[in-house]
Scaffold this motif. Structure first.
Motif, PDB file in Angstrom:
ATOM      1  N   CYS A 401      43.904  42.813  34.477  1.00  0.00           N
ATOM      2  CA  CYS A 401      44.552  41.634  35.071  1.00  0.00           C
ATOM      3  C   CYS A 401      44.975  41.915  36.498  1.00  0.00           C
ATOM      4  CB  CYS A 401      45.775  41.227  34.244  1.00  0.00           C
ATOM      5  SG  CYS A 401      45.397  40.477  32.657  1.00  0.00           S
ATOM      6  N   VAL A 402      45.438  43.132  36.752  1.00  0.00           N
ATOM      7  CA  VAL A 402      45.836  43.493  38.117  1.00  0.00           C
ATOM      8  C   VAL A 402      44.640  43.364  39.052  1.00  0.00           C
ATOM      9  CG1 VAL A 402      46.657  45.362  39.610  1.00  0.00           C
ATOM     10  CG2 VAL A 402      47.679  45.033  37.349  1.00  0.00           C
ATOM     11  N   TYR A 403      43.497  43.880  38.628  1.00  0.00           N
ATOM     12  CA  TYR A 403      42.293  43.798  39.462  1.00  0.00           C
ATOM     13  C   TYR A 403      41.884  42.343  39.679  1.00  0.00           C
ATOM     14  CZ  TYR A 403      41.291  48.785  39.648  1.00  0.00           C
ATOM     15  OH  TYR A 403      41.345  50.122  39.921  1.00  0.00           O
ATOM     16  N   LYS A 404      41.901  41.570  38.604  1.00  0.00           N
ATOM     17  CA  LYS A 404      41.420  40.198  38.706  1.00  0.00           C
ATOM     18  C   LYS A 404      42.388  39.317  39.497  1.00  0.00           C
ATOM     19  CE  LYS A 404      38.886  40.497  34.342  1.00  0.00           C
ATOM     20  NZ  LYS A 404      38.875  40.134  32.918  1.00  0.00           N
ATOM     21  N   GLU A 405      43.698  39.511  39.278  1.00  0.00           N
ATOM     22  CA  GLU A 405      44.683  38.618  39.879  1.00  0.00           C
ATOM     23  C   GLU A 405      45.171  39.079  41.238  1.00  0.00           C
ATOM     24  OE1 GLU A 405      47.843  37.773  37.192  1.00  0.00           O
ATOM     25  OE2 GLU A 405      46.505  37.518  35.486  1.00  0.00           O
ATOM     26  N   GLU A 406      45.137  40.390  41.476  1.00  0.00           N
ATOM     27  CA  GLU A 406      45.720  40.908  42.709  1.00  0.00           C
ATOM     28  C   GLU A 406      44.684  41.545  43.628  1.00  0.00           C
ATOM     29  OE1 GLU A 406      48.955  40.945  43.888  1.00  0.00           O
ATOM     30  OE2 GLU A 406      49.370  39.510  42.316  1.00  0.00           O
ATOM     31  N   ILE A 407      43.964  42.521  43.110  1.00  0.00           N
ATOM     32  CA  ILE A 407      43.126  43.332  43.986  1.00  0.00           C
ATOM     33  C   ILE A 407      41.940  42.549  44.511  1.00  0.00           C
ATOM     34  CG2 ILE A 407      41.664  45.381  44.065  1.00  0.00           C
ATOM     35  CD1 ILE A 407      43.574  46.687  42.107  1.00  0.00           C
ATOM     36  N   LEU A 408      41.226  41.843  43.644  1.00  0.00           N
ATOM     37  CA  LEU A 408      40.037  41.143  44.112  1.00  0.00           C
ATOM     38  C   LEU A 408      40.361  39.982  45.033  1.00  0.00           C
ATOM     39  CD1 LEU A 408      37.573  41.121  41.114  1.00  0.00           C
ATOM     40  CD2 LEU A 408      37.343  42.277  43.289  1.00  0.00           C
ATOM     41  N   SER A 409      41.557  39.428  44.910  1.00  0.00           N
ATOM     42  CA  SER A 409      41.924  38.334  45.801  1.00  0.00           C
ATOM     43  C   SER A 409      42.165  38.835  47.212  1.00  0.00           C
ATOM     44  CB  SER A 409      43.174  37.628  45.279  1.00  0.00           C
ATOM     45  OG  SER A 409      44.286  38.487  45.347  1.00  0.00           O
ATOM     46  N   VAL A 410      42.538  40.111  47.348  1.00  0.00           N
ATOM     47  CA  VAL A 410      42.802  40.781  48.619  1.00  0.00           C
ATOM     48  C   VAL A 410      43.954  40.123  49.370  1.00  0.00           C
ATOM     49  CG1 VAL A 410      41.853  41.661  50.776  1.00  0.00           C
ATOM     50  CG2 VAL A 410      40.402  41.487  48.767  1.00  0.00           C
ATOM     51  N   PHE A 411      43.884  38.843  49.559  1.00  0.00           N
ATOM     52  CA  PHE A 411      44.984  38.110  50.154  1.00  0.00           C
ATOM     53  C   PHE A 411      45.544  37.156  49.109  1.00  0.00           C
ATOM     54  CE2 PHE A 411      42.495  39.529  53.655  1.00  0.00           C
ATOM     55  CZ  PHE A 411      43.431  39.879  54.615  1.00  0.00           C
ATOM     56  N   ASP A 412      46.798  36.820  49.212  1.00  0.00           N
ATOM     57  CA  ASP A 412      47.479  36.025  48.196  1.00  0.00           C
ATOM     58  C   ASP A 412      47.095  34.553  48.322  1.00  0.00           C
ATOM     59  OD1 ASP A 412      49.108  35.244  46.221  1.00  0.00           O
ATOM     60  OD2 ASP A 412      50.973  35.429  47.350  1.00  0.00           O
ATOM     61  N   VAL A 413      46.240  34.094  47.415  1.00  0.00           N
ATOM     62  CA  VAL A 413      45.835  32.695  47.405  1.00  0.00           C
ATOM     63  C   VAL A 413      46.558  32.023  46.254  1.00  0.00           C
ATOM     64  CG1 VAL A 413      43.889  31.101  47.313  1.00  0.00           C
ATOM     65  CG2 VAL A 413      43.585  33.378  48.276  1.00  0.00           C
ATOM     66  N   GLN A 414      47.635  31.332  46.549  1.00  0.00           N
ATOM     67  CA  GLN A 414      48.516  30.840  45.495  1.00  0.00           C
ATOM     68  C   GLN A 414      48.272  29.378  45.134  1.00  0.00           C
ATOM     69  OE1 GLN A 414      52.365  31.734  47.146  1.00  0.00           O
ATOM     70  NE2 GLN A 414      52.334  33.788  46.360  1.00  0.00           N
ATOM     71  N   ASN A 415      47.646  28.631  46.022  1.00  0.00           N
ATOM     72  CA  ASN A 415      47.593  27.208  45.791  1.00  0.00           C
ATOM     73  C   ASN A 415      46.627  26.852  44.672  1.00  0.00           C
ATOM     74  OD1 ASN A 415      46.519  24.308  46.454  1.00  0.00           O
ATOM     75  ND2 ASN A 415      48.512  24.530  47.442  1.00  0.00           N
ATOM     76  N   GLU A 416      47.097  26.074  43.707  1.00  0.00           N
ATOM     77  CA  GLU A 416      46.259  25.724  42.564  1.00  0.00           C
ATOM     78  C   GLU A 416      45.060  24.864  42.964  1.00  0.00           C
ATOM     79  OE1 GLU A 416      48.665  23.882  39.642  1.00  0.00           O
ATOM     80  OE2 GLU A 416      49.890  25.661  39.277  1.00  0.00           O
ATOM     81  N   GLY A 417      45.191  24.138  44.066  1.00  0.00           N
ATOM     82  CA  GLY A 417      44.095  23.291  44.511  1.00  0.00           C
ATOM     83  C   GLY A 417      42.842  24.070  44.807  1.00  0.00           C
TER      84      GLY A 417
END
Length: 565
Positions: A401-417
């Motif tokens: 989950c860390v890899y999928k939610e944090e590492i691969l995003s590299v930058f924080d993309v929070q918007n659900e849209g």
């Protein structure tokens, strides 16, 4: 949770509180026996965060420390009090003066703030031993030095010498050598690396620790904990008496984190034995010295949450440093990490003395750092003709989950849209549908970009986050050399049925509103021209990519123009 049962402690590192208030305690007291038997002068124990380092150090302090308070009763129900040759260990209880310092909360934005917090921490420990001001065993000069520290008006040299001085004063007063315990010694060092005051914090730590540990005749022994063994900066300069035990070593392997037996006992006590498989899938899998270890923080949080699996470890601190590693990694490193994220393995040598500035130098250093910090685990050791290599994989579902939610995003993309439009965005990007792509990006940019975001680095990171969603079909790379220069973003297809994609950005930093549309189109055309003139598609051609789509984009605040080639 049944109120008749003991409470599982979350985030409590006070050993006395856990014992006296009868929290559930996983007995690690035989760690004390191992330390006594080792005879080591200085021991460094490195483990990932939230694996019980601070609680264990607090337990060691209360076992050995000579004080007016009675502390033997804290240990009378524990393994250390009833082990083989127990008298050998009981006689060490409450026998020595102890200096105990924890650096786990020294995470500041600047060296100035860090230095002040370090001095405050040292002053508080001196204040705990303020009775030394009345000691007849200390000279007038010694008491003056104590006064400078206690009054916070000591010189830089005084602060750097504070460990050596305090252990010396304690030995003189008690007529017995002191024990020095330093918990999470490398927290301010990592923070210094992240925020560009690394050299300053290293300089202080080198002088401070060397003074307290090197040839210090006032010590019985010292124990330090941390995440990494930082040796190459000479932080332990000339320290020939240092014994280091990492996650790869068998010694001390069962004392940080929960063993299978311990988790089975916890599950039985809290009537959740039927959840053993789920616990194992989510939180087991760390390999410390050849045995499986569970993440203790997450096991406790899981049970306290009513047996609900979630990535609890993920929320305990920032993954900024791992983000930086991914940003600077080579395509080969990215490929390897994506492979393990998909359940695969990678093979590499490991360096147990990783230094923060050199983490990015080669893949072995990156993978070594990820092993030491708990993001990868050693699955096996391969004997090779030229030496040994380790087989690495992701420990468990939580880290996946860390890899999928944090590492691969590299930058924080929070918007659900962004997630809502991802399927449409993929189709438009891959087919070259400029009309649809323009419409979708305008929807996304309006709900996720600030009017004040005007720098190219922001838009680059924003687009990298968007394109990273397509890791299942493409290798997404940033700022790599190809042709005659460095492209902004390249998406290399994993299958020939998908196109290769190159994106180049330019930013209009300031202009009058009526000129923006025209200027943005010119910037987009200029970006596309740069792709062609610098032959950025050379790398994709070399990899036999059949179809290549090139996009030039000009940005200005919440506006943009995009062209295709």
């Amino acid at each position: 949770m049944d109120k008749s049962r003991k409470i599982l402690p979350v985030g409590i590192s006070d050993f006395r509180k856990i014992i006296e208030e009868q929290y559930y305690f996983v007995d690690k007291s035989l760690l004390i026996k191992e330390i006594i038997n080792s005879g080591a002068e200085v021991t460094l124990l490195t483990r990932p965060r939230r694996f019980g380092k601070t609680l264990n150090m607090n337990m060691i302090k209360l076992f050995f420390e000579k004080s007016e308070e009675e502390t033997a009763s804290l240990f009378q129900g524990l393994k250390i009090w009833h082990c083989e040759d127990t008298e050998k260990y009981r006689c060490e209880q409450g026998k020595y003066p102890v200096v105990f310092l924890t650096l786990k909360d020294i995470k500041c934005d600047s060296w100035g703030e860090t230095y002040e917090k370090l001095k405050n921490m040292i002053q508080l420990e001196y204040n705990r031993h303020a009775y030394l001001l009345q000691s007849e065993c200390l000279t007038k000069f010694d008491r003056q030095y104590l006064g400078r520290i206690l009054n916070m008006d000591a010189s830089d040299a005084d602060w750097q010498d504070s460990l050596n001085r305090l252990t010396g004063y304690l030995k003189a007063h008690y007529k017995t050598p002191a024990i020095l315990l330093i918990d999470e010694y490398d927290v301010p060092i990592q923070q210094g690396h992240m925020l560009d005051y690394y050299d300053k914090v290293i300089n202080f730590m080198r002088n401070w620790l060397s003074g307290g540990l090197k040839d210090n005749q006032n010590l019985k022994f010292a124990v330090l904990t941390g995440i990494l063994h930082i040796a190459q900066e000479s932080i332990f300069s000339g320290l020939n008496n240092l014994d280091v035990y990492t996650v790869l070593d068998k010694t001390y392997r069962e004392y940080f984190g929960f063993t299978q037996e311990e988790v089975d006992e916890i599950a039985a006590y809290y009537d959740c034995k039927e959840k053993s498989g789920e616990l194992r899938t989510w939180y087991n899998g760390y390999n410390f010295g050849g045995i499986d270890i569970y993440n203790p923080w997450s096991v406790v949080k899981y049970i306290r949450a009513g047996n609900k699996p979630a990535p609890y470890w993920l929320s305990t601190s920032s993954n900024d440093f791992v983000h930086r590693i991914i940003e600077r990694s080579s395509p080969e490193t990215e490929d390897a990490l994506k492979k393990v994220m998909d359940g695969g393995y990678l093979m590499t040598s490991l360096n147990t003395q990783v230094v923060y500035p050199t983490v990015y130098d080669n893949p072995d250093n990156i993978f070594s750092f990820l092993v030491m910090t708990g993001y990868l685990k050693v699955n096996a050791l391969e004997e090779l003709e030229y030496g040994e290599d380790y087989v690495l994989c992701i420990p468990n579902e939580e880290i996946a989950c860390v890899y999928k939610e944090e590492i691969l995003s590299v930058f924080d993309v929070q918007n659900e849209g962004i997630i809502r439009y991802s399927a449409q965005l993929r189709r438009a990007l891959f087919t070259g549908d400029l009309g649809q792509l323009d419409e979708l990006l305008h929807k996304i940019i309006k709900c996720s970009v600030s009017f004040y975001d005007i720098h190219e680095s922001f838009y680059h990171g924003w687009m990298l986050a968007l394109t990273s969603m397509f890791y299942d079909t493409h290798y997404v790379r940033s700022n790599r050399e190809s042709g005659k220069g460095r492209y902004d973003i390249m998406m290399e297809p994993k299958s020939a049925r998908f196109p290769g994609i190159i994106l180049e950005f330019k930013v209009l930093t300031e202009n009058r509103a009526k000129e923006v549309e025209e200027k943005l189109h010119q910037l987009a055309e200029s970006a596309l021209q740069q792709i062609n003139e610098c032959d950025y598609e050379a790398e994709l051609r070399d990899r036999d990519c059949r179809s290549i789509i090139k996009y030039g984009i000009g940005f200005y605040k919440k506006e943009f123009s995009i062209v295709k080639g």
